[in-house]
Design a protein around this motif. Structure first.
Motif, PDB file in Angstrom:
ATOM      1  N   PRO A  39       0.815  -1.215   0.000  1.00  0.00           N
ATOM      2  CA  PRO A  39       0.000   0.000   0.000  1.00  0.00           C
ATOM      3  C   PRO A  39       0.852   1.270   0.000  1.00  0.00           C
ATOM      4  CG  PRO A  39      -0.883  -1.568   1.554  1.00  0.00           C
ATOM      5  CD  PRO A  39       0.445  -2.107   1.089  1.00  0.00           C
ATOM      6  N   SER A  78      -2.768   5.026  -6.370  1.00  0.00           N
ATOM      7  CA  SER A  78      -2.791   4.703  -4.952  1.00  0.00           C
ATOM      8  C   SER A  78      -3.193   3.238  -4.797  1.00  0.00           C
ATOM      9  CB  SER A  78      -3.799   5.604  -4.238  1.00  0.00           C
ATOM     10  OG  SER A  78      -4.010   5.150  -2.925  1.00  0.00           O
ATOM     11  N   ILE A  79      -2.445   2.506  -3.979  1.00  0.00           N
ATOM     12  CA  ILE A  79      -2.766   1.100  -3.716  1.00  0.00           C
ATOM     13  C   ILE A  79      -3.123   0.957  -2.245  1.00  0.00           C
ATOM     14  CG2 ILE A  79      -1.881  -1.261  -3.630  1.00  0.00           C
ATOM     15  CD1 ILE A  79      -0.152  -0.654  -6.020  1.00  0.00           C
ATOM     16  N   THR A  80      -4.284   0.357  -1.995  1.00  0.00           N
ATOM     17  CA  THR A  80      -4.700   0.036  -0.631  1.00  0.00           C
ATOM     18  C   THR A  80      -4.961  -1.465  -0.562  1.00  0.00           C
ATOM     19  OG1 THR A  80      -7.007   0.527  -1.182  1.00  0.00           O
ATOM     20  CG2 THR A  80      -5.732   2.306  -0.190  1.00  0.00           C
ATOM     21  N   VAL A  87      -5.997  -6.133  -3.224  1.00  0.00           N
ATOM     22  CA  VAL A  87      -5.621  -4.724  -3.310  1.00  0.00           C
ATOM     23  C   VAL A  87      -6.633  -3.962  -4.147  1.00  0.00           C
ATOM     24  CG1 VAL A  87      -3.154  -5.093  -2.970  1.00  0.00           C
ATOM     25  CG2 VAL A  87      -4.089  -5.159  -5.273  1.00  0.00           C
ATOM     26  N   LYS A  88      -6.657  -2.653  -3.927  1.00  0.00           N
ATOM     27  CA  LYS A  88      -7.494  -1.755  -4.712  1.00  0.00           C
ATOM     28  C   LYS A  88      -6.578  -0.689  -5.291  1.00  0.00           C
ATOM     29  CE  LYS A  88     -11.503  -0.537  -3.083  1.00  0.00           C
ATOM     30  NZ  LYS A  88     -12.571   0.155  -2.331  1.00  0.00           N
ATOM     31  N   LEU A  89      -6.625  -0.512  -6.612  1.00  0.00           N
ATOM     32  CA  LEU A  89      -5.825   0.493  -7.298  1.00  0.00           C
ATOM     33  C   LEU A  89      -6.730   1.655  -7.677  1.00  0.00           C
ATOM     34  CD1 LEU A  89      -4.419  -2.350  -7.835  1.00  0.00           C
ATOM     35  CD2 LEU A  89      -3.294  -1.198  -9.691  1.00  0.00           C
ATOM     36  N   LEU A 119       0.377  -8.473  -9.588  1.00  0.00           N
ATOM     37  CA  LEU A 119      -0.982  -7.965  -9.440  1.00  0.00           C
ATOM     38  C   LEU A 119      -1.795  -8.367 -10.658  1.00  0.00           C
ATOM     39  CD1 LEU A 119      -0.109  -4.288  -8.468  1.00  0.00           C
ATOM     40  CD2 LEU A 119      -0.526  -6.176  -6.926  1.00  0.00           C
ATOM     41  N   LEU A 145       6.542  -0.078  -9.543  1.00  0.00           N
ATOM     42  CA  LEU A 145       5.303  -0.640 -10.074  1.00  0.00           C
ATOM     43  C   LEU A 145       5.314  -0.555 -11.594  1.00  0.00           C
ATOM     44  CD1 LEU A 145       2.345  -1.656  -9.904  1.00  0.00           C
ATOM     45  CD2 LEU A 145       1.660   0.723  -9.562  1.00  0.00           C
ATOM     46  N   LYS A 168       7.222   4.038  -5.738  1.00  0.00           N
ATOM     47  CA  LYS A 168       6.504   4.347  -4.504  1.00  0.00           C
ATOM     48  C   LYS A 168       7.119   5.565  -3.834  1.00  0.00           C
ATOM     49  CE  LYS A 168       4.777   2.087  -0.360  1.00  0.00           C
ATOM     50  NZ  LYS A 168       4.831   0.847   0.413  1.00  0.00           N
TER      51      LYS A 168
END
Length: 169
Positions: A39, A78-80, A87-89, A119, A145, A168
């Protein structure tokens, strides 16, 4: 008698083979165990790659501007992460070249190979009342990334690709 021995022989072959194949079924699932380092905000640039037949259809407007910008576009992703190690991009601080286009956050799963996180997932782009699907595949290695996104406008005919490379922050 020969028939019974034949069927018993086949059963003796089938049982070990099926148990061997089903026991290795979970070997291909290399879900990442610890994704706590993923994240964050990745800052970089995206390049839109269009097939030649699609480029030929895009005509510049009266001011000479094209709908799709040429060259790399600065952007942030943004990665959470959630509790189930997905994960959510999300695209951050980016203005679409055309009004009315919204990129919804993309969900993805994370697998791990050596020190590389892979991913893979999909998302949606809203264009007015329409929704267009896209898929993404990428890698994160040492806070770098690299993400390939394929937007399926007309599958196999009009599928622009977007290549994002970022670090990052």
């Amino acid at each position: 008698m020969k028939r019974n021995i034949f069927f018993i022989g086949i059963l003796l072959l089938i049982i070990p083979i099926t148990s061997l194949l089903t026991s290795c079924n979970s070997c291909s699932d290399r879900r990442a165990h610890d994704i706590s380092s993923l994240p964050g905000l990745y800052e970089g640039e995206a390049t839109i790659i269009l097939p030649d037949h699609v480029k030929a259809m895009l005509k510049p407007d009266a001011e000479g501007k094209t709908l799709v910008p040429e060259g790399p576009i600065p952007c942030k992703i943004s990665i959470t992460a959630d509790t189930s190690k997905n994960v959510k991009l999300n695209l951050v601080d980016f203005t679409m070249p055309v009004k009315g286009i919204t990129v919804n956050p993309a969900l993805g799963k994370v697998t791990e190979t050596d020190s590389t996180f892979n991913l893979e997932g999909d998302g949606k782009v809203s264009v007015g009342q329409q929704t267009i699907s896209y898929t993404h595949k990428g890698k994160i290695t040492k806070d770098q990334l690299n993400l390939d996104i394929t937007v399926s406008i007309i599958p196999m005919i009009v599928e622009p690709k977007i290549v994002f490379t970022g670090k990052k922050k």
